[in-house]
Motif scaffolding. Sequence first.
Motif, PDB file in Angstrom:
ATOM      1  N   SER A  15       0.822  -1.213   0.000  1.00  0.00           N
ATOM      2  CA  SER A  15       0.000   0.000   0.000  1.00  0.00           C
ATOM      3  C   SER A  15       0.852   1.257   0.000  1.00  0.00           C
ATOM      4  O   SER A  15       1.950   1.272   0.565  1.00  0.00           O
ATOM      5  N   ARG A  36      -3.972   3.780  -0.832  1.00  0.00           N
ATOM      6  CA  ARG A  36      -4.345   3.025  -2.031  1.00  0.00           C
ATOM      7  C   ARG A  36      -3.523   1.736  -2.079  1.00  0.00           C
ATOM      8  O   ARG A  36      -2.326   1.750  -1.829  1.00  0.00           O
ATOM      9  N   LYS A  37      -4.205   0.631  -2.415  1.00  0.00           N
ATOM     10  CA  LYS A  37      -3.515  -0.657  -2.584  1.00  0.00           C
ATOM     11  C   LYS A  37      -2.829  -0.668  -3.953  1.00  0.00           C
ATOM     12  O   LYS A  37      -3.448  -0.988  -4.962  1.00  0.00           O
ATOM     13  N   CYS A 258     -12.793  -8.357   3.851  1.00  0.00           N
ATOM     14  CA  CYS A 258     -13.027  -7.298   2.866  1.00  0.00           C
ATOM     15  C   CYS A 258     -12.377  -7.697   1.540  1.00  0.00           C
ATOM     16  O   CYS A 258     -11.279  -8.245   1.512  1.00  0.00           O
ATOM     17  N   GLU A 260     -10.956  -6.078  -0.776  1.00  0.00           N
ATOM     18  CA  GLU A 260      -9.673  -5.443  -1.086  1.00  0.00           C
ATOM     19  C   GLU A 260      -8.504  -6.208  -0.460  1.00  0.00           C
ATOM     20  O   GLU A 260      -7.398  -6.219  -0.984  1.00  0.00           O
ATOM     21  N   ARG A 261      -8.762  -6.869   0.675  1.00  0.00           N
ATOM     22  CA  ARG A 261      -7.692  -7.585   1.379  1.00  0.00           C
ATOM     23  C   ARG A 261      -7.577  -9.046   0.935  1.00  0.00           C
ATOM     24  O   ARG A 261      -6.600  -9.720   1.262  1.00  0.00           O
TER      25      ARG A 261
END
Length: 307
Positions: A15, A36-37, A258, A260-261
């Motif tokens: 990130s 942001r990733k 989540c 995103e993870r």
Amino acid sequence: MLTPAYAAITLGSNSFNMLIARTKGSQPHIIAKYKRKVRLAEGIGEDGLLSQEVIQRGLDCLAMFAQMLAQHHIQPQHVAVIATATLRTVGNAEEFKQRALPLLGHPIDVISGMREAELIYQGMVATTCGQGRRLVIDIGGASTEFIIGDGHQVLFKTSLPMGSVTYNRQFFSSMPLQQLDFDDAKRQVLLTLAEHRKTLRDLGWHCVVGASGAVQSVVEVLMHRQLSETITLDVLMQLKAEILAQKDSSCAGVIGLCGERAPTFAAGVAILLALFELLGIEHLSLSGGALREGVLMMLAQRVHDQA
């Protein structure tokens, strides 16, 4: 008197983060957060270079950060930009730095693993209640830092080449996952820990604190399930069983995870599991802060000295 605002930007292997703060009393008071990733480590090719696609992803994020710096009226001398493992190792780091410079108007400082460990520890101390000797583990995208300290005193620190993005590519890229994938990851953790394992265990600790997205993602799952936020071996074994039952990398069946993870969740759990077993960890709690907060503390002192 109102102190000037300042910004700590950290370019991790997973990130990119930016904290904007002002000093109140003697402590930084965060007024904005951006993240942001970018998953920089995902773009390292066999030639040891970052792909142009990932470079552009990183530059796009920095362009957004630059807009926020302007919006908050941050002066260039009140910005710190710190980069970690991926930009320490890739062969075209200089290209990335040169292309980022006109966007941010500020050079990127690629710090050593040992300096990263120091800043992680200071960020943890500044944000996390607790006393006695603590082991701090920060699992990043491409490196993991281990620090043992007592109060503000660091007794041991090291930075080792293992992380959730690189392990995801190496061991967890082919679904469905198998027990062998976890076994291979543990074997690699053992090899990487090598001589540090005995030093860590001999020094000992009263409690273990974990930083980074790998730990945060597990804690978020526990919170969603209204369970204790303390990570134990039983918790990790249960999560491993759930991961092994997934059909694809979205891990949609892991309740509370989540999206995103999800891409690096299995790798993060595998590294945590290996460390629990190899170091004899019983409980691990989430740190209140780590690298970015450590950079913020450093920057607050710099702004104070310039005043």
